[in-house]
Design a protein around this motif. Structure first.
Motif, short mmCIF file in Angstrom:
data_model
loop_
_atom_site.label_atom_id
_atom_site.label_comp_id
_atom_site.label_asym_id
_atom_site.label_seq_id
_atom_site.Cartn_x
_atom_site.Cartn_y
_atom_site.Cartn_z
N GLU A 156 -55.97 -11.06 56.96
CA GLU A 156 -56.57 -10.08 57.88
C GLU A 156 -56.58 -10.62 59.31
O GLU A 156 -56.34 -9.88 60.27
CB GLU A 156 -57.98 -9.73 57.42
CG GLU A 156 -58.01 -8.87 56.17
CD GLU A 156 -59.41 -8.41 55.80
OE1 GLU A 156 -59.53 -7.41 55.06
OE2 GLU A 156 -60.39 -9.04 56.24
N CYS A 157 -56.86 -11.91 59.44
CA CYS A 157 -56.86 -12.52 60.78
C CYS A 157 -55.46 -12.53 61.37
O CYS A 157 -55.27 -12.19 62.55
CB CYS A 157 -57.41 -13.94 60.70
SG CYS A 157 -59.14 -14.06 60.21
N LEU A 158 -54.47 -12.91 60.58
CA LEU A 158 -53.10 -12.96 61.07
C LEU A 158 -52.58 -11.57 61.43
O LEU A 158 -51.93 -11.39 62.47
CB LEU A 158 -52.19 -13.60 60.01
CG LEU A 158 -52.40 -15.09 59.74
CD1 LEU A 158 -51.52 -15.55 58.59
CD2 LEU A 158 -52.13 -15.92 60.99
N PHE A 159 -52.89 -10.59 60.60
CA PHE A 159 -52.43 -9.24 60.89
C PHE A 159 -53.08 -8.70 62.16
O PHE A 159 -52.45 -7.96 62.93
CB PHE A 159 -52.72 -8.30 59.72
CG PHE A 159 -52.19 -6.91 59.92
CD1 PHE A 159 -50.82 -6.68 60.02
CD2 PHE A 159 -53.05 -5.83 60.03
CE1 PHE A 159 -50.33 -5.40 60.23
CE2 PHE A 159 -52.57 -4.54 60.24
CZ PHE A 159 -51.20 -4.32 60.34
N THR A 160 -54.32 -9.09 62.41
CA THR A 160 -54.99 -8.69 63.65
C THR A 160 -54.21 -9.19 64.86
O THR A 160 -54.00 -8.46 65.83
CB THR A 160 -56.43 -9.24 63.68
OG1 THR A 160 -57.19 -8.60 62.65
CG2 THR A 160 -57.09 -8.98 65.03
#
Length: 327
Positions: A156-160
């Motif tokens: 989720e952090c990387l996709f953000t």
């Protein structure tokens, strides 16, 4: 500056057991997403990690695990941690002057991970791959090379970072590999719909009012090639807004057709502006920003300016008139 390859930065990261992660002022989704992704992956590997931001991070990203643990960067705390054996890692911070501390304490041995073409000459170990859409993409490859787990939280952090730096995949920096990485993140259980909604569909009342004010002030100049607008300190006070309430307004301005450059100035303190620029491929805005002490990408960059809005606007018109005339 000692530039290293993927294998070297991965090995350095894996053996780092205490880390202070710093990022740039006015942090965006790539800065926050990359910092938290790296933090969570390192913590899963047994490392102690503290994340700092020069400014309060935008609430658009408060759904990310670890967001509430982000501290405001300050010299005493960072220096104290370095003295305890913590190593500094700067992510998405192209300049040491934008990390919220006055200098790097002795013994911090800073690592730098970035994707900007305008990274300054600093850091003991530096990994910069400008072919990636975002620093988050670089973090993805580093974590894989280090054998660190990329689970739901990290995904989720990387996709953000990826979705914000590619303008929801609208910018030309979104490559086939960007989509392949996103597919791998989805396989971890990450929902693109959830992350997108949390970022883009929870705007504050102040943000909507500031957007309206920016649209009222919007003008097209220089033969229809430049769209320019601003929100002033007076606007900010009127709507009880914070700097984070100006997030994504530049992306709304960019939806105006026919222009080559889009400029949004936000007065975050009296006579202190942050200038955000967007382009459509005709000009390298990162080089223009670098000239005025800022940085960024070919089609998305920014810098700071001083003066009241009329003065700043006049200077900006001169800057962009010169740029367009030298095309």
């Amino acid at each position: 500056m000692n530039k290293v390859d993927l294998t070297t930065i991965a090995a350095e990261l894996k053996k780092t057991k205490k880390a202070v992660i710093l990022t740039h002022e006015n942090p965006d989704g790539d800065a926050i997403g990359s910092a938290l992704a790296l933090s969570k992956a390192m913590q899963s590997n047994g490392s102690k990690v503290v994340v700092f931001s020069p400014d309060n991070p935008p609430s658009s990203f408060d759904f990310l695990e670890g967001f509430s643990d982000i501290r405001i960067a300050n010299d005493p705390e960072v220096t104290g941690l370095v003295q305890e054996g913590y190593r500094i890692i700067v992510v998405d911070g192209s300049s040491p002057n934008r990390c919220g501390i006055s200098n790097f304490p002795p013994g911090s041995d800073p690592m730098v991970i970035d994707h900007h073409p305008t990274v300054e000459d600093y850091g003991q170990i530096v990994f910069v791959d400008t072919t990636r859409s975002s620093t988050a993409e670089n973090i993805f490859h580093i974590l894989n090379a280090a054998g660190l787990q990329i689970g739901l939280t990290v995904s989720e952090c990387l996709f953000t970072g990826i979705i914000t730096d590619t303008g929801s995949f609208k910018y030309p920096n979104a490559t086939s590999e960007t989509f392949e990485i996103t597919a791998q993140l989805v396989k971890s259980g990450m929902s693109t719909a959830k992350v997108s909604s949390m970022i883009y569909e929870r705007m504050s009342y102040a943000n909507r009012k500031l957007l309206g004010r920016a649209m009222e002030r919007l003008s097209v100049s220089l033969g229809g090639k430049l769209a320019i607008t601003a929100v002033t300190w007076k606007d900010m006070n009127e709507f009880e807004a914070e700097l984070r309430d100006t997030d994504f307004i530049i992306d709304e301005i960019r939806k105006l057709g026919g222009c080559e450059i889009y400029v949004f100035a936000k007065e975050y303190r009296p006579d202190q502006f942050r200038i955000s620029m967007r382009g459509r491929g005709m000009f390298d805005l990162s080089q223009l920003a670098l000239k005025y002490g800022g940085g960024g990408h070919h089609d998305a960059a920014g810098f700071n300016a001083t003066g009241d809005w009329l003065f700043v606007r006049a200077n900006l018109l001169q800057i962009f008139e010169s740029l367009l005339n030298n095309k």
